[in-house]
Design a protein around this motif. Structure first.
Motif, short mmCIF file in Angstrom:
data_model
loop_
_atom_site.label_atom_id
_atom_site.label_comp_id
_atom_site.label_asym_id
_atom_site.label_seq_id
_atom_site.Cartn_x
_atom_site.Cartn_y
_atom_site.Cartn_z
N UNK A 131 0.83 -1.20 0.00
CA UNK A 131 0.00 0.00 0.00
C UNK A 131 0.87 1.25 0.00
N UNK A 132 0.50 2.22 0.81
CA UNK A 132 1.24 3.48 0.88
C UNK A 132 1.86 3.61 2.27
N UNK A 133 3.13 3.95 2.30
CA UNK A 133 3.83 4.21 3.56
C UNK A 133 4.30 5.65 3.55
N UNK A 238 12.21 -3.44 6.42
CA UNK A 238 10.86 -3.26 6.99
C UNK A 238 9.81 -3.30 5.89
N UNK A 239 10.01 -2.56 4.80
CA UNK A 239 9.02 -2.52 3.73
C UNK A 239 8.86 -3.88 3.06
N UNK A 240 9.95 -4.60 2.90
CA UNK A 240 9.85 -5.93 2.32
C UNK A 240 9.07 -6.87 3.24
N UNK A 243 5.39 -6.04 2.94
CA UNK A 243 4.82 -6.52 1.68
C UNK A 243 4.42 -7.99 1.77
N UNK A 244 5.20 -8.77 2.51
CA UNK A 244 4.87 -10.19 2.68
C UNK A 244 3.66 -10.37 3.59
N UNK A 245 3.50 -9.46 4.54
CA UNK A 245 2.39 -9.58 5.50
C UNK A 245 1.07 -9.07 4.91
N UNK A 246 1.13 -7.95 4.21
CA UNK A 246 -0.10 -7.34 3.69
C UNK A 246 -0.59 -8.07 2.45
N UNK A 247 0.32 -8.39 1.52
CA UNK A 247 -0.01 -9.12 0.29
C UNK A 247 -1.13 -8.44 -0.49
#
Length: 273
Positions: A131-133, A238-240, A243-247
């Motif tokens: 999403x957006x950070x 952190x962003x990587x 990305x795996x958690x939010x999908x």
């Protein structure tokens, strides 16, 4: 990673900071000169005409006013210079602006990610698979203690000598909340306007925030912070991980990035993969 950087706005703010700093020095110099009036014109000397006479009568008030105004201008100038000017950073041989330090620590992402620097209603943001950070960026060194949403810098003698050159930690939690609302409003207003977003509801796109400390000499003491507080070199991992958690699905990723890119104000030559 695609980069959308409003270089013109960054340079404008840097120039503004330098002008404030020079103005502050000029005002302080005037105050210094005025403080010598009793030496040049003793109290028993006759009052001169015009401006000289006015200065003779009110030199102390003028000197104190110049001291206050000069430090105020210098403080504003330091604030802008710390946030937007190039400098040499601890642990690095490079001379970079804060936006360039952030970009360097994000290198390695593919074109699913977009980095926005001073090109949206918020200062810095990344759009990607999670999403957006949005980022609350800080450049100072030293010790920062975080308890929940309470942020503070313990008193030290060294801070006294750099009080007008420091950015200050402020309240990143509140800043992130305000920036998230702006991004949410932007996505809501643009919902359905993108070709990629015809079947995507952008109002549900995840928006997160991170406090990022660019100075390698920062010392963070964290106790259940309400938002993540990271050094710049921790940001990519952190962003990587997020990305795996939010999908987030590919359609939503593309739609969010397309909308933000269409809303960004940036120099075309600055956008690159």
């Amino acid at each position: 990673m695609k980069i959308y950087r409003n270089t013109k706005e960054i340079k404008r703010r840097e120039t503004l900071g330098r002008r404030f700093s020079l103005t502050g020095l000029g005002v302080l110099f005037v105050g210094l000169l005025v403080s010598f009036v009793p030496t040049w014109y003793p109290p028993d000397a006759p009052i001169q005409d015009g401006i000289v006479g006015f200065v003779q009568m009110y030199w102390s008030w003028i000197s104190f006013a110049a001291l206050f105004a000069g430090f105020l201008c210098a403080s504003v100038g330091s604030y802008y210079i710390n946030r937007y000017a190039r400098r040499r950073w601890p642990g690095s041989r490079l001379i970079e602006r804060p936006d360039e330090v952030l970009e360097r620590n994000l290198k390695g992402f593919d074109d699913k990610y977009g980095y926005f620097a001073m090109s949206l209603p918020v200062g810095y943001a990344v759009a990607g698979p999670n999403g957006v950070t949005v980022f609350a960026v800080r450049s100072d060194k030293g010790r920062v203690i975080v308890n929940g949403d309470q942020w503070k810098e313990p008193f030290s003698i060294g801070r006294i000598f750099t009080i007008f050159a420091r950015e200050g930690v402020g309240n990143p939690s509140r800043e992130i909340a305000e920036q998230s609302e702006k991004i949410r409003a932007l996505l809501t207003a643009a919902n359905g306007q993108s070709e990629s977003a015809t079947t995507v509801d952008l109002t549900t796109a995840p928006i997160e925030g991170v406090a990022v400390f660019l100075n390698a000499e920062i010392r963070l003491e964290l106790n259940n912070p309400t938002i993540p507080a990271l050094r710049a070199d921790q940001l990519k991992d952190y962003l990587r991980g997020r990305a795996k958690e939010v999908k987030l699905n590919n359609a939503t990723q593309r739609a969010v990035l397309e909308i933000l890119a269409s809303q960004a104000v940036y120099q075309a030559e600055e956008a690159a993969e």
